[in-house]
Motif scaffolding. Structure first.
Motif, mmCIF file in Angstrom:
data_model
loop_
_atom_site.group_PDB
_atom_site.id
_atom_site.type_symbol
_atom_site.label_atom_id
_atom_site.label_comp_id
_atom_site.label_asym_id
_atom_site.label_seq_id
_atom_site.Cartn_x
_atom_site.Cartn_y
_atom_site.Cartn_z
ATOM 1 N N ARG A 33 7.219 100.310 20.540
ATOM 2 C CA ARG A 33 6.562 101.110 21.429
ATOM 3 C C ARG A 33 7.334 101.079 22.760
ATOM 4 O O ARG A 33 7.724 100.115 23.297
ATOM 5 C CB ARG A 33 5.001 100.514 21.825
ATOM 6 C CG ARG A 33 4.274 100.758 20.762
ATOM 7 C CD ARG A 33 2.762 100.389 21.264
ATOM 8 N NE ARG A 33 1.841 100.400 20.024
ATOM 9 C CZ ARG A 33 1.370 101.401 19.421
ATOM 10 N NH1 ARG A 33 1.551 102.749 19.890
ATOM 11 N NH2 ARG A 33 0.496 101.426 18.429
ATOM 12 N N MET A 34 7.609 102.386 23.480
ATOM 13 C CA MET A 34 8.368 102.136 24.662
ATOM 14 C C MET A 34 7.997 103.740 25.271
ATOM 15 O O MET A 34 7.422 104.532 24.662
ATOM 16 C CB MET A 34 9.764 102.322 24.537
ATOM 17 C CG MET A 34 10.398 103.570 23.475
ATOM 18 S SD MET A 34 11.988 103.308 23.322
ATOM 19 C CE MET A 34 12.110 102.113 22.193
ATOM 20 N N THR A 35 8.264 103.831 26.778
ATOM 21 C CA THR A 35 7.945 104.950 27.340
ATOM 22 C C THR A 35 8.929 106.091 26.916
ATOM 23 O O THR A 35 9.974 105.928 26.403
ATOM 24 C CB THR A 35 8.148 104.793 28.824
ATOM 25 O OG1 THR A 35 9.644 104.399 28.978
ATOM 26 C CG2 THR A 35 6.957 103.828 29.456
ATOM 27 N N PRO A 36 8.443 107.345 27.282
ATOM 28 C CA PRO A 36 9.400 108.505 26.878
ATOM 29 C C PRO A 36 10.583 108.365 27.495
ATOM 30 O O PRO A 36 11.535 108.884 27.101
ATOM 31 C CB PRO A 36 8.626 109.828 27.301
ATOM 32 C CG PRO A 36 7.032 109.372 27.416
ATOM 33 C CD PRO A 36 7.066 107.992 27.638
ATOM 34 N N GLU A 37 10.577 107.919 28.425
ATOM 35 C CA GLU A 37 11.845 107.573 29.602
ATOM 36 C C GLU A 37 12.833 106.807 28.934
ATOM 37 O O GLU A 37 14.104 107.185 28.867
ATOM 38 C CB GLU A 37 11.588 107.373 30.857
ATOM 39 C CG GLU A 37 10.820 108.414 31.673
ATOM 40 C CD GLU A 37 9.395 108.385 31.420
ATOM 41 O OE1 GLU A 37 8.790 107.469 30.754
ATOM 42 O OE2 GLU A 37 8.646 109.376 31.816
ATOM 43 N N ARG A 38 12.183 105.711 28.300
ATOM 44 C CA ARG A 38 13.002 104.471 27.695
ATOM 45 C C ARG A 38 13.864 105.025 26.345
ATOM 46 O O ARG A 38 15.017 104.869 26.074
ATOM 47 C CB ARG A 38 12.222 103.390 27.372
ATOM 48 C CG ARG A 38 12.887 102.547 26.742
ATOM 49 C CD ARG A 38 14.054 101.652 27.778
ATOM 50 N NE ARG A 38 14.454 100.220 27.174
ATOM 51 C CZ ARG A 38 15.450 99.618 27.543
ATOM 52 N NH1 ARG A 38 16.200 100.067 28.487
ATOM 53 N NH2 ARG A 38 15.749 98.556 26.989
ATOM 54 N N ARG A 39 12.796 105.877 25.612
ATOM 55 C CA ARG A 39 13.285 106.537 24.381
ATOM 56 C C ARG A 39 14.448 107.297 24.802
ATOM 57 O O ARG A 39 15.395 107.317 23.938
ATOM 58 C CB ARG A 39 12.033 107.329 23.680
ATOM 59 C CG ARG A 39 12.541 108.014 22.548
ATOM 60 C CD ARG A 39 11.308 108.587 21.919
ATOM 61 N NE ARG A 39 11.838 109.295 20.822
ATOM 62 C CZ ARG A 39 11.444 110.418 20.335
ATOM 63 N NH1 ARG A 39 10.833 111.304 21.102
ATOM 64 N NH2 ARG A 39 11.872 110.943 19.048
ATOM 65 N N SER A 40 14.277 108.339 25.741
ATOM 66 C CA SER A 40 15.674 109.101 26.288
ATOM 67 C C SER A 40 16.773 108.379 26.447
ATOM 68 O O SER A 40 17.765 108.680 26.278
ATOM 69 C CB SER A 40 14.871 110.076 27.372
ATOM 70 O OG SER A 40 14.105 111.043 26.800
ATOM 71 N N GLU A 41 16.457 107.174 27.149
ATOM 72 C CA GLU A 41 17.760 106.426 27.552
ATOM 73 C C GLU A 41 18.285 105.784 26.270
ATOM 74 O O GLU A 41 19.641 105.908 26.156
ATOM 75 C CB GLU A 41 17.046 105.275 28.642
ATOM 76 C CG GLU A 41 18.328 104.635 28.950
ATOM 77 C CD GLU A 41 17.697 103.224 29.965
ATOM 78 O OE1 GLU A 41 18.506 102.540 30.564
ATOM 79 O OE2 GLU A 41 16.479 103.107 29.830
ATOM 80 N N VAL A 42 17.564 105.344 25.336
ATOM 81 C CA VAL A 42 18.136 104.759 24.246
ATOM 82 C C VAL A 42 18.683 106.116 23.094
ATOM 83 O O VAL A 42 20.027 105.824 22.771
ATOM 84 C CB VAL A 42 16.927 103.860 23.225
ATOM 85 C CG1 VAL A 42 17.323 103.887 21.882
ATOM 86 C CG2 VAL A 42 16.454 102.718 24.027
ATOM 87 N N GLN A 43 18.190 107.088 23.081
ATOM 88 C CA GLN A 43 18.975 108.229 22.597
ATOM 89 C C GLN A 43 19.945 108.615 23.344
ATOM 90 O O GLN A 43 21.200 109.062 22.430
ATOM 91 C CB GLN A 43 17.864 109.325 22.465
ATOM 92 C CG GLN A 43 16.713 109.045 21.582
ATOM 93 C CD GLN A 43 15.628 110.257 21.389
ATOM 94 O OE1 GLN A 43 15.284 110.900 22.492
ATOM 95 N NE2 GLN A 43 14.978 110.328 20.221
ATOM 96 N N ASN A 44 20.208 108.778 24.280
ATOM 97 C CA ASN A 44 21.376 109.162 25.126
ATOM 98 C C ASN A 44 22.351 108.341 25.201
ATOM 99 O O ASN A 44 23.660 108.478 24.787
ATOM 100 C CB ASN A 44 21.018 109.487 26.822
ATOM 101 C CG ASN A 44 20.090 110.610 26.836
ATOM 102 O OD1 ASN A 44 19.975 111.699 26.132
ATOM 103 N ND2 ASN A 44 19.208 110.756 28.004
ATOM 104 N N HIS A 45 22.160 107.018 25.172
ATOM 105 C CA HIS A 45 23.177 105.960 24.987
ATOM 106 C C HIS A 45 23.799 105.863 23.703
ATOM 107 O O HIS A 45 24.908 105.843 23.640
ATOM 108 C CB HIS A 45 22.794 104.336 25.592
ATOM 109 C CG HIS A 45 23.729 103.371 25.261
ATOM 110 N ND1 HIS A 45 24.670 103.374 25.960
ATOM 111 C CD2 HIS A 45 23.888 102.552 24.282
ATOM 112 C CE1 HIS A 45 25.713 102.296 25.785
ATOM 113 N NE2 HIS A 45 25.038 101.835 24.418
ATOM 114 N N ALA A 46 22.943 105.978 22.553
ATOM 115 C CA ALA A 46 23.297 106.150 21.436
ATOM 116 C C ALA A 46 24.032 107.123 20.962
ATOM 117 O O ALA A 46 25.244 107.054 20.349
ATOM 118 C CB ALA A 46 21.991 106.013 20.328
ATOM 119 N N ALA A 47 23.814 108.307 21.566
ATOM 120 C CA ALA A 47 24.607 109.665 21.243
ATOM 121 C C ALA A 47 26.074 109.436 22.063
ATOM 122 O O ALA A 47 27.060 110.032 21.525
ATOM 123 C CB ALA A 47 23.932 110.820 21.833
#
Length: 74
Positions: A33-47
């Protein structure tokens, strides 16, 4: 594959469904579980690292386990 990524009018064959089921049976899912903002941060970093979010999370886990093992051996 999520519904929004499928091409319109393209249907899975029975063989493809069975192959997907065999592949997926080798794995388990873990919810985080994470906030939508954290999820975006993870996805952007991974990309930015040219990897999927799943690959990034698995790499982070592997690196942390290795680091923790090094600490415990000192």
């Amino acid at each position: 594959m999520s519904e929004e990524k499928k091409k319109p009018g393209r249907k899975l064959t029975q063989a493809r469904k069975e192959a997907n089921a065999r592949y997926n049976s080798k794995f388990v899912e873990v919810k985080v579980r994470m906030t939508p903002e954290r999820r975006s941060e993870v996805q952007n970093h991974a990309a930015s690292m040219e990897e999927s979010a799943t690959a990034f999370i698995n790499r982070a886990i592997d690196e942390t386990i290795a680091r923790d093992k090094e600490k415990s051996q000192k």
